[in-house]
Design a protein around this motif. Structure first.
Motif, PDB file in Angstrom:
ATOM      1  N   TRP A 171       0.811  -1.214   0.000  1.00 54.71           N
ATOM      2  CA  TRP A 171       0.000   0.000   0.000  1.00 54.71           C
ATOM      3  C   TRP A 171       0.854   1.277   0.000  1.00 54.71           C
ATOM      4  O   TRP A 171       0.307   2.381  -0.065  1.00 54.71           O
ATOM      5  CB  TRP A 171      -0.903   0.028   1.233  1.00 54.71           C
ATOM      6  CG  TRP A 171      -1.937  -1.052   1.262  1.00 54.71           C
ATOM      7  CD1 TRP A 171      -1.868  -2.238   1.911  1.00 54.71           C
ATOM      8  CD2 TRP A 171      -3.201  -1.048   0.588  1.00 54.71           C
ATOM      9  NE1 TRP A 171      -3.001  -2.982   1.707  1.00 54.71           N
ATOM     10  CE2 TRP A 171      -3.849  -2.266   0.896  1.00 54.71           C
ATOM     11  CE3 TRP A 171      -3.854  -0.134  -0.236  1.00 54.71           C
ATOM     12  CZ2 TRP A 171      -5.102  -2.599   0.403  1.00 54.71           C
ATOM     13  CZ3 TRP A 171      -5.116  -0.460  -0.726  1.00 54.71           C
ATOM     14  CH2 TRP A 171      -5.719  -1.677  -0.412  1.00 54.71           C
ATOM     15  N   SER A 172       2.175   1.124   0.074  1.00 60.68           N
ATOM     16  CA  SER A 172       3.019   2.306   0.266  1.00 60.68           C
ATOM     17  C   SER A 172       2.892   3.341  -0.852  1.00 60.68           C
ATOM     18  O   SER A 172       2.916   4.553  -0.562  1.00 60.68           O
ATOM     19  CB  SER A 172       4.477   1.894   0.453  1.00 60.68           C
ATOM     20  OG  SER A 172       4.974   1.188  -0.662  1.00 60.68           O
ATOM     21  N   PRO A 173       2.753   2.951  -2.146  1.00 59.96           N
ATOM     22  CA  PRO A 173       2.587   4.014  -3.163  1.00 59.96           C
ATOM     23  C   PRO A 173       1.338   4.863  -2.920  1.00 59.96           C
ATOM     24  O   PRO A 173       1.386   6.096  -3.057  1.00 59.96           O
ATOM     25  CB  PRO A 173       2.474   3.227  -4.476  1.00 59.96           C
ATOM     26  CG  PRO A 173       3.157   1.924  -4.204  1.00 59.96           C
ATOM     27  CD  PRO A 173       2.859   1.615  -2.763  1.00 59.96           C
ATOM     28  N   LEU A 174       0.244   4.223  -2.550  1.00 58.23           N
ATOM     29  CA  LEU A 174      -0.988   4.960  -2.258  1.00 58.23           C
ATOM     30  C   LEU A 174      -0.814   5.837  -1.026  1.00 58.23           C
ATOM     31  O   LEU A 174      -1.194   7.021  -1.023  1.00 58.23           O
ATOM     32  CB  LEU A 174      -2.142   3.983  -2.058  1.00 58.23           C
ATOM     33  CG  LEU A 174      -3.469   4.567  -1.553  1.00 58.23           C
ATOM     34  CD1 LEU A 174      -3.989   5.634  -2.491  1.00 58.23           C
ATOM     35  CD2 LEU A 174      -4.499   3.462  -1.366  1.00 58.23           C
ATOM     36  N   ASP A 175      -0.235   5.271   0.033  1.00 58.29           N
ATOM     37  CA  ASP A 175      -0.046   6.038   1.265  1.00 58.29           C
ATOM     38  C   ASP A 175       0.859   7.244   1.040  1.00 58.29           C
ATOM     39  O   ASP A 175       0.611   8.343   1.546  1.00 58.29           O
ATOM     40  CB  ASP A 175       0.531   5.133   2.360  1.00 58.29           C
ATOM     41  CG  ASP A 175      -0.455   4.072   2.817  1.00 58.29           C
ATOM     42  OD1 ASP A 175      -1.664   4.267   2.592  1.00 58.29           O
ATOM     43  OD2 ASP A 175      -0.016   3.065   3.396  1.00 58.29           O
ATOM     44  N   ASP A 176       1.928   7.043   0.264  1.00 65.86           N
ATOM     45  CA  ASP A 176       2.848   8.147  -0.026  1.00 65.86           C
ATOM     46  C   ASP A 176       2.138   9.260  -0.806  1.00 65.86           C
ATOM     47  O   ASP A 176       2.328  10.452  -0.534  1.00 65.86           O
ATOM     48  CB  ASP A 176       4.049   7.640  -0.824  1.00 65.86           C
ATOM     49  CG  ASP A 176       4.970   6.754   0.006  1.00 65.86           C
ATOM     50  OD1 ASP A 176       4.841   6.760   1.250  1.00 65.86           O
ATOM     51  OD2 ASP A 176       5.802   6.055  -0.594  1.00 65.86           O
TER      52      ASP A 176
END
Length: 647
Positions: A388-393
């Motif tokens: 999920w890191s791309p979305l969270d970033d």
């Protein structure tokens, strides 16, 4: 589907309800052709035909009363570590020889903490297999939550770390898991309601009803119920009585009960034709255990329930209260269960008109198999360890730049109340998410309006007229494309709005959603004169108002791979799509005031699509991002405009 290997592990400590439910699951898997092994760690009990499943009996353990911390062997002696090691060895040997595709643990980790070492050894060994089996937890409709928050947190940690899903053998229309267990947003996407598991699948015909049937399950805990029933039988003498005594009651107590029975009351051991007897009774007197309530719902008999509440047990009380609220039962508390009080409740039941049981799903065994099979088929996409890191970033960057990111949700093709629609609306309600249902006017059924009446967050939109394709063979499908006369399309759109409003009234917004998301530019200009104030298609909008008096808000994210396997797109591809929609708004390549739209099609969803959609909604909910209601998005809520729901 190819044959699967299924291993179900259950240990019942008091009554046999957990075992009979697990046995019903084993039987359902076996009857679908799957190689199924049921491992039982409780006291051996007679079981119905397992339909080809194999039973493995561990050295049994049990408890006395509600002391679930002290394990006893079959001679009622405390077990030692050597005894537990023997159980664990057989359990692990069975796992290794079976090499299951599906492992199901009954109740653990929501319960059976006294056997946590045994269950964790099983799960760790399962995770070490290659390929690793699908790991599911099987639980009844109502649980007893620990009083210590750290134990609840520990159960959730086990679920998130070790399990792929939770099979809840109940129906939220009767009682949801949240009523007894503090479900949080992290485990919620793993929950699958199966309906109630019926151990007795035979159809029952209901004829003339006469008499009173008393039953108390398989444990000795129902002895006070039997004593109260005998006292009540001496007071109600104008009806025949059948008092069925479970095998957990000692022979000495059984004979004493028979000796004290009046002439019009037959006291006997529990019978295999119990349900037939129940279907012919005027009133049933029983506890409110899981299997008993399934019997009552199947037979539609008026009931007096004496829920088991010793040792701070709350499960049966909650289930009994739900039946009472539906007008199907009266309740007598255990501490009030005298003959006089019970006779009073029975007389009240006899005076009440027969009532039809509600529409509660009772095919839980079959549905459990279907869910597990679907999860196996979809497993590469279902449990990929989503990053999920791309979305969270992207969300953090948008917040830093003061760029509001809003979401809304549209689902297409609704025409009637269906199980798929129920699941969609449950998902919406679960996360407090608004949802716009694009309804097909020409196919609308009355059941849709009834189903939406109490759903405040679900708003209807107009999905063309009949969802018919009028495009030439070589062109992409369209109902309102450039291939038809404008006035013909105008007549259909006007009629669609009128018909939909006639069915749905205030639940309908004057928002036009063209089928296949295609509409001619010329026809858009005519929508305001036809009574429409909004338009929704699929892609970033070019203008917020493509025609005077018309607000356009589109959708941008579709979890379905329509041109490939017609299941879910790859999760990372889906996350990349959400991320890209956010990035376009930050880069001013898209209108940053347009909410990002999720587009679903509930009638086309398989288990993978449901799961992927819910994981996105749940992930955003963890960040306090909810989906706007469509009436708020389109400024059609009284006194409201496009409200901020930014990160």
């Amino acid at each position: 589907m190819t044959t699967l290997r299924v291993l179900i592990a259950v240990t019942h400590l008091l009554g046999a309800g957990h075992l009979t439910r697990a046995a019903a699951l084993a039987r359902a898997f076996a009857r679908k052709g799957h190689e199924t092994i049921l491992v039982s760690g409780g006291t051996p009990a007679p079981l119905a035909d397992l339909g080809g499943a194999e039973l493995v009996q561990l050295p049994p353990v049990r408890t006395l009363g509600t002391d679930f911390k002290t394990l006893l062997d079959e001679n009622l002696q405390p077990v030692d570590e050597a005894y537990l090691d023997r159980r664990r060895s057989i359990l692990l040997d069975t796992l290794r020889s079976t090499r299951p595709d599906i492992l199901i643990t009954e109740l653990f980790p929501f319960g059976r903490r006294v056997l946590a070492g045994e269950f964790m050894a099983l799960i760790e060994a399962a995770h070490a297999l290659n390929p690793r089996p699908l790991v599911l937890c099987s639980i009844r409709d109502i649980l007893v939550a620990p009083t210590k928050p750290e134990r609840i947190a520990q159960a959730h940690e086990h679920i998130l770390h070790d399990y792929d899903g939770i099979l809840v053998h109940g129906d939220p229309n009767l009682v949801s898991l949240e009523a007894s267990w503090p479900v949080n947003e992290k485990i919620r996407p793993l929950i699958r309601y199966t309906g109630y598991v019926d151990e007795n699948e035979n159809d029952i015909s209901q004829g003339h009803r006469h008499g009173i049937v008393v039953s108390g399950g398989s444990s000795a805990a129902s002895l006070p119920l039997y004593l109260a029933a005998l006292e009540a039988a001496h007071l109600i003498t104008d009806r025949p009585w059948r008092i069925l005594i479970g095998r957990g009651v000692s022979e000495e107590d059984f004979q004493a009960l028979r000796h004290n029975a009046p002439a019009h009351a037959i006291v006997e051991r529990a019978r295999t034709d119990f349900r037939t007897m129940l279907a012919g009774a005027e009133v049933s007197v029983s506890q409110a255990g899981y299997n008993t309530v399934v019997d009552l719902l199947r037979c539609g008999v008026r009931s007096v329930l004496i829920p088991f509440e010793a040792g701070h047990e709350t499960e049966q009380r909650l289930r009994a209260e739900r039946l009472k609220s539906l007008g199907l039962a009266d309740i007598v508390s255990e501490d009030e269960a005298s003959g006089t009080r019970l006779a009073e409740a029975i007389r009240h039941g006899l005076s009440q008109p027969a009532s039809s049981p509600p529409a509660i799903a009772l095919d839980g065994a079959r549905q459990s198999v279907a869910i597990a099979e679907s999860m196996i088929l979809s497993r590469p996409a279902l449990h990929p360890g989503i990053d999920w890191s791309p979305l969270d970033d992207a969300l953090e960057r948008a917040k830093d730049q003061g760029c509001p990111i809003r979401f809304w949700w549209r689902d297409d093709d609704a025409v009637a109340a269906t199980p798929a629609l129920d699941r969609l609306l449950t998902l919406s309600k679960r996360y407090g998410a608004g949802i716009g249902l694009a309804v097909i006017p020409d196919s609308l059924q009355a059941s849709l309006a009834s189903r939406l009446a109490d759903e405040s967050a679900a708003i209807a939109l107009v999905h063309g007229w009949s969802h018919a394709n009028h495009a030439p063979l070589e062109a992409k499908k369209a109902e309102f494309g450039a291939h038809r006369p404008v006035e013909t399309m105008a007549d259909e759109a006007r009629r669609g709005l009128q018909v939909a409003r006639g069915h749905l009234g205030a639940k309908l917004l004057s928002v036009f959603v063209p089928p296949w998301n295609r509409i001619s530019n010329e026809f858009i200009l005519h929508l305001p004169r036809l009574g429409f104030a909004g338009l929704s298609t699929f892609t970033d909008r070019k203008a917020a108002s493509p025609a005077s008096g018309l607000l356009q808000i589109n959708t941008h994210l579709d979890p379905i791979d329509w041109h490939g396997k017609r299941s879910a797109v790859e999760p990372q591809q889906f996350i990349a799509g959400v991320t890209a929609a956010i990035m376009r708004r930050m880069a001013s390549k898209a209108d940053r005031n347009e909410p990002i739209g999720l587009l679903t099609h509930h009638l086309a969803h398989d288990e993978v699509i449901w799961t992927l959609s819910e994981r996105l909604i749940a992930h955003l909910a963890e960040r306090n991002i909810t989906f706007l209601r469509p009436d708020v998005c389109f400024g059609m809520e009284t006194g409201s405009h496009l409200r901020s729901n930014a990160v």
